[in-house]
Design an enzyme around this catalytic site. Sequence first.
Site, short mmCIF file in Angstrom:
data_model
loop_
_atom_site.label_atom_id
_atom_site.label_comp_id
_atom_site.label_asym_id
_atom_site.label_seq_id
_atom_site.Cartn_x
_atom_site.Cartn_y
_atom_site.Cartn_z
N ASP A 1 0.85 -1.20 0.00
CA ASP A 1 0.00 0.00 0.00
C ASP A 1 0.88 1.25 0.00
O ASP A 1 0.61 2.22 -0.70
CB ASP A 1 -0.87 -0.04 1.27
CG ASP A 1 -2.14 0.78 1.14
OD1 ASP A 1 -2.48 1.21 0.01
OD2 ASP A 1 -2.81 0.98 2.17
N HIS B 1 -4.51 2.64 -7.04
CA HIS B 1 -5.69 2.37 -6.21
C HIS B 1 -6.95 2.19 -7.04
O HIS B 1 -7.82 1.40 -6.67
CB HIS B 1 -5.88 3.46 -5.15
CG HIS B 1 -5.14 3.17 -3.88
ND1 HIS B 1 -3.78 3.37 -3.77
CD2 HIS B 1 -5.55 2.67 -2.69
CE1 HIS B 1 -3.40 3.01 -2.54
NE2 HIS B 1 -4.45 2.57 -1.88
N HIS C 1 -5.62 -5.78 0.99
CA HIS C 1 -5.66 -4.54 0.21
C HIS C 1 -4.30 -4.22 -0.44
O HIS C 1 -4.20 -4.03 -1.65
CB HIS C 1 -6.11 -3.41 1.15
CG HIS C 1 -5.99 -2.03 0.59
ND1 HIS C 1 -6.91 -1.51 -0.28
CD2 HIS C 1 -5.05 -1.06 0.78
CE1 HIS C 1 -6.55 -0.27 -0.61
NE2 HIS C 1 -5.43 0.03 0.02
ZN ZN Z 1 -4.52 2.01 0.16
#
Ligand code: ZN
Length: 376
Positions: free
Chosen positions: A178, A259, A276
């Site tokens: 991320d 994203h 994620h």
């Molecule tokens: Zn993120």
Amino acid sequence: MVNPNKVTERLFQSPSKYIQGPYAIHNAAKYLSKLGNSPLLICDEIVWNIAGQSLVTALESAQFKVHRAVFGGEASQEEIGRLSVLGKDKHSDFVIALGGGKTIDTAKSVADGLALQVAVIPTTASTDAPCSALSVLYRPSGEFHCYTFFDKNPTIVLVDTTVVSRAPPRFLAAGMGDAIATNVEARRCTNSTNFGGGLQTEVSSAICQKCEEILFKYGKQAYEANKAHAVTPALEAVVEANTLLSGLGFESGGLAAAHAIHNGMTAIEELHTLLHGEKVAFGTICQLVLDGVPTSELDRYIEFMLSVDLPVNFEQLGIPNVKDEKLREVAELACAEGETIWNLDRVINVDFVFGAIKAADAAGRDYIRRTGWKKD
Ligand SMILES: [Zn+2]
């Protein structure tokens, strides 16, 4: 769209206080007493056993009256509604989020709805959710639903690195997936408005660059320390990069293709078991391809991702035989109206994104073939 309202103000926003260190939970009362004394504590069963009990012990010995609410597992509108009723019934005067990204996003929404302050205590460094004034909501089935925005950031973010060091290293790696997107995305958003509705400040781009620098410098070392459940300077640096720098960086810098492609990928059911940041890591390769970076630069990111076991091709994502029509659907979702891909400072369409996804997989496979990389 890139800055449709022709905003000229620069804007930077952040939590009021960020605290990080070994056994920080033991000192929680000192920081949380400014928020109230009757918190609604949102955490799931697993986290309760890992950190919930010791947090409650620390707070109760300082005369807090804690009401515990068990988080159901999905950051959905339904779950937010259910927990908000609980908070109201118990007359909670602030909210504590204890756990991972979905718990945090849910608790931030509950606090916003009840007009209460929220303290976030992440138990993993797996996402950049803790610091921001927005939540990502999902449908109960696990597909991406929407972003929701709040007037203010969490008041306090407190990270206990001893707790984080005991979490499976896969979470830290996902946080790095991320966080590695942060600079890649923000550096291409310089003409668009950030999540606060303003332009990037100098400090936002500096934060994004520092975030990336820490990951390349300490990412692998921190990942190995995490396997040994050791709190080291490298681990502390990466926890800060994943949580504080990535959080401030994406919010005041801006998100772009990585994203948006991640959000599109949530439509593939086989990917629901991935974290994620694991999908964002692959989305980052897609964006680098879209950006047209030189092979040497692309290699640097792929090498980093492989060093911490992040997926760089379809096979590693667990979808070796994914169909083109499914990938086209991902590309279409990534290019939906209002998606962050439109922050990019170049022409985008579904064909380009579809091509970038295919080429990212090919680049990941090519790197492995060329270098003879093997999982250790
Ligand atoms: Zn993120």
